[in-house]
Design a protein around this motif. Structure first.
Motif, mmCIF file in Angstrom:
data_model
loop_
_atom_site.group_PDB
_atom_site.id
_atom_site.type_symbol
_atom_site.label_atom_id
_atom_site.label_comp_id
_atom_site.label_asym_id
_atom_site.label_seq_id
_atom_site.Cartn_x
_atom_site.Cartn_y
_atom_site.Cartn_z
ATOM 1 N N LYS A 14 40.565 47.205 44.249
ATOM 2 C CA LYS A 14 39.919 45.774 43.927
ATOM 3 C C LYS A 14 39.915 44.976 43.619
ATOM 4 O O LYS A 14 40.439 43.678 42.726
ATOM 5 N N ARG A 17 43.399 44.241 41.236
ATOM 6 C CA ARG A 17 44.047 43.832 42.728
ATOM 7 C C ARG A 17 43.678 42.242 42.111
ATOM 8 O O ARG A 17 44.382 41.583 42.468
ATOM 9 N N GLN A 18 42.177 42.305 41.649
ATOM 10 C CA GLN A 18 41.426 40.630 41.534
ATOM 11 C C GLN A 18 42.288 40.004 40.222
ATOM 12 O O GLN A 18 42.760 39.126 39.487
ATOM 13 N N ASP A 21 45.245 39.434 39.721
ATOM 14 C CA ASP A 21 45.878 37.766 40.924
ATOM 15 C C ASP A 21 45.462 36.706 40.343
ATOM 16 O O ASP A 21 46.374 35.989 39.650
#
Length: 77
Positions: A14, A17-18, A21
């Motif tokens: 996670k 992924r952040q 982004d």
């Protein structure tokens, strides 16, 4: 050795992924800034071409005026 659980892996993924982004968002910002710079560069090139065109026409007009007034310098022989 410490046990690695699925939850720990999921939390790590996670976070990755952040960060990806945020990187994608920054890349989009940079692309739009580059496009703006490219547009400004094209505008400046067009302005320079216009200036050169005006200078060329002025030079031709000056030559014409000099010929009409017989101001051309004749090379000494």
């Amino acid at each position: 050795m410490a046990e690695v659980s699925n939850e720990l892996i999921f939390e790590g993924l996670k976070q990755v992924r952040q960060r990806l982004d945020r990187v994608d968002h920054k890349i989009d910002e940079i692309k739009s800034e580059l496009n703006a710079l490219r547009g400004h560069q094209i505008s400046m090139q067009q302005d320079l071409q216009n200036v050169y065109g005006i200078l060329g026409r002025s030079d031709m007009r000056f030559d014409h005026i000099e010929r009409r007034l017989e101001l051309n310098e004749v090379p000494a022989q």
